[in-house]
Motif scaffolding. Structure first.
Motif, mmCIF file in Angstrom:
data_model
loop_
_atom_site.group_PDB
_atom_site.id
_atom_site.type_symbol
_atom_site.label_atom_id
_atom_site.label_comp_id
_atom_site.label_asym_id
_atom_site.label_seq_id
_atom_site.Cartn_x
_atom_site.Cartn_y
_atom_site.Cartn_z
ATOM 1 N N SER A 1 0.837 -1.211 0.000
ATOM 2 C CA SER A 1 0.000 0.000 0.000
ATOM 3 C C SER A 1 0.866 1.252 0.000
ATOM 4 C CB SER A 1 -0.926 0.009 1.227
ATOM 5 O OG SER A 1 -0.167 0.101 2.413
ATOM 6 N N ALA A 2 0.498 2.196 -0.842
ATOM 7 C CA ALA A 2 1.188 3.482 -0.916
ATOM 8 C C ALA A 2 0.159 4.544 -1.271
ATOM 9 C CB ALA A 2 2.301 3.450 -1.949
ATOM 10 N N VAL A 3 0.300 5.697 -0.654
ATOM 11 C CA VAL A 3 -0.604 6.815 -0.906
ATOM 12 C C VAL A 3 0.212 7.971 -1.479
ATOM 13 C CG1 VAL A 3 -2.256 8.429 0.111
ATOM 14 C CG2 VAL A 3 -2.078 6.095 1.007
ATOM 15 N N GLN A 4 -0.288 8.585 -2.547
ATOM 16 C CA GLN A 4 0.405 9.714 -3.172
ATOM 17 C C GLN A 4 -0.436 10.976 -3.058
ATOM 18 O OE1 GLN A 4 1.892 9.137 -7.135
ATOM 19 N NE2 GLN A 4 2.385 6.974 -6.807
ATOM 20 N N GLU A 5 0.257 12.090 -2.988
ATOM 21 C CA GLU A 5 -0.428 13.380 -2.945
ATOM 22 C C GLU A 5 0.432 14.408 -3.672
ATOM 23 O OE1 GLU A 5 -2.900 16.019 0.325
ATOM 24 O OE2 GLU A 5 -1.227 14.770 0.982
ATOM 25 N N ARG A 6 -0.205 15.177 -4.559
ATOM 26 C CA ARG A 6 0.510 16.194 -5.331
ATOM 27 C C ARG A 6 -0.069 17.567 -5.006
ATOM 28 N NH1 ARG A 6 0.062 11.742 -8.684
ATOM 29 N NH2 ARG A 6 1.994 11.077 -9.725
ATOM 30 N N THR A 7 0.813 18.548 -4.914
ATOM 31 C CA THR A 7 0.364 19.927 -4.655
ATOM 32 C C THR A 7 1.168 20.907 -5.501
ATOM 33 O OG1 THR A 7 1.939 20.282 -2.848
ATOM 34 C CG2 THR A 7 -0.218 19.386 -2.263
#
Length: 214
Positions: free
Chosen positions: A154-160
């Motif tokens: 499991s991996a969670v990504q977030e871009r800003t």
């Protein structure tokens, strides 16, 4: 008679000793040698360079290597519009303990930090000096990609995308066709995401680089 001849004799002797004045012709004084030398303004130039350094976030993220490139136009000696891009990937690791878990759950967080800044390099000294103190002031556009991994599957990504700023004192030393630079930048990479929370976005970045002049 002797009293009359005596002064006359002296006049004749004196006339023989005096040389005739020299004819100067059309001589005029050399004014060019006494004129003030003209000051030439250095021509406008371009400067392109690259740098390596260290990004040190003032948060729980660990320091990481930083790469950068820059381009500047020099229409004057003291104000140089410039563009910078830099990249770093600081990271952090830890574990979560919970009674529902048989053992602590390890996690890791990495963040790609891409910054694009447009501003000015300010120089106080004239171009003929070999060592130049500099000050960089610029707003910057910051793009981040945060990846949180809590297990192998499991991996969670977030871009800003956000706005920040940078201020950087530096020292450059002239070489035959370029400059060596030592730079210390303080910049902001806003940390207001779900993964990073409201962590400090201040990043300190010492770096070493080289610029080629065109």
């Amino acid at each position: 008679m002797d009293q009359l001849l005596s002064p006359a004799l002296w006049l004749i002797l004196f006339a023989q000793e005096v040389e005739p004045e020299e004819d100067l012709g059309d001589w005029t004084p050399d004014v060019q040698s006494q004129a003030t030398p003209s000051v030439t303004t250095p021509p406008a130039r371009w400067a392109a360079g690259a740098s390596v350094g260290l990004a040190v976030p003032q948060s729980d993220l660990n320091p990481a290597g930083q790469l950068g490139v820059n381009l500047a136009f020099r229409p004057t000696q003291h104000v140089h519009p410039a563009l910078w891009w830099s990249w770093a990937r600081p990271s952090a690791t830890g574990s979560v303990s919970d009674p529902a878990l048989d053992e602590p759950l390890p996690w890791s967080l990495s963040q790609d930090q891409n910054t694009l800044a447009l501003g000015v390099n300010l120089r106080a000294l004239d171009a003929e000096q070999r060592v130049h103190p500099e000050l960089t002031l610029a707003p910057q556009l910051v793009w981040t990609r945060s990846v949180m991994t809590a297990s192998k599957d499991s991996a969670v990504q977030e871009r800003t995308v956000s706005l920040g700023w940078t201020i950087a004192p530096a020292l450059s030393v002239d070489l035959p066709n370029g400059e060596v630079t030592l730079r210390f930048a303080a910049s902001t990479v806003p940390q207001t995401t779900v993964l990073t929370g409201l962590a400090s976005g201040l990043v300190l970045s010492p770096s070493f680089g080289y610029r080629r002049l065109f």
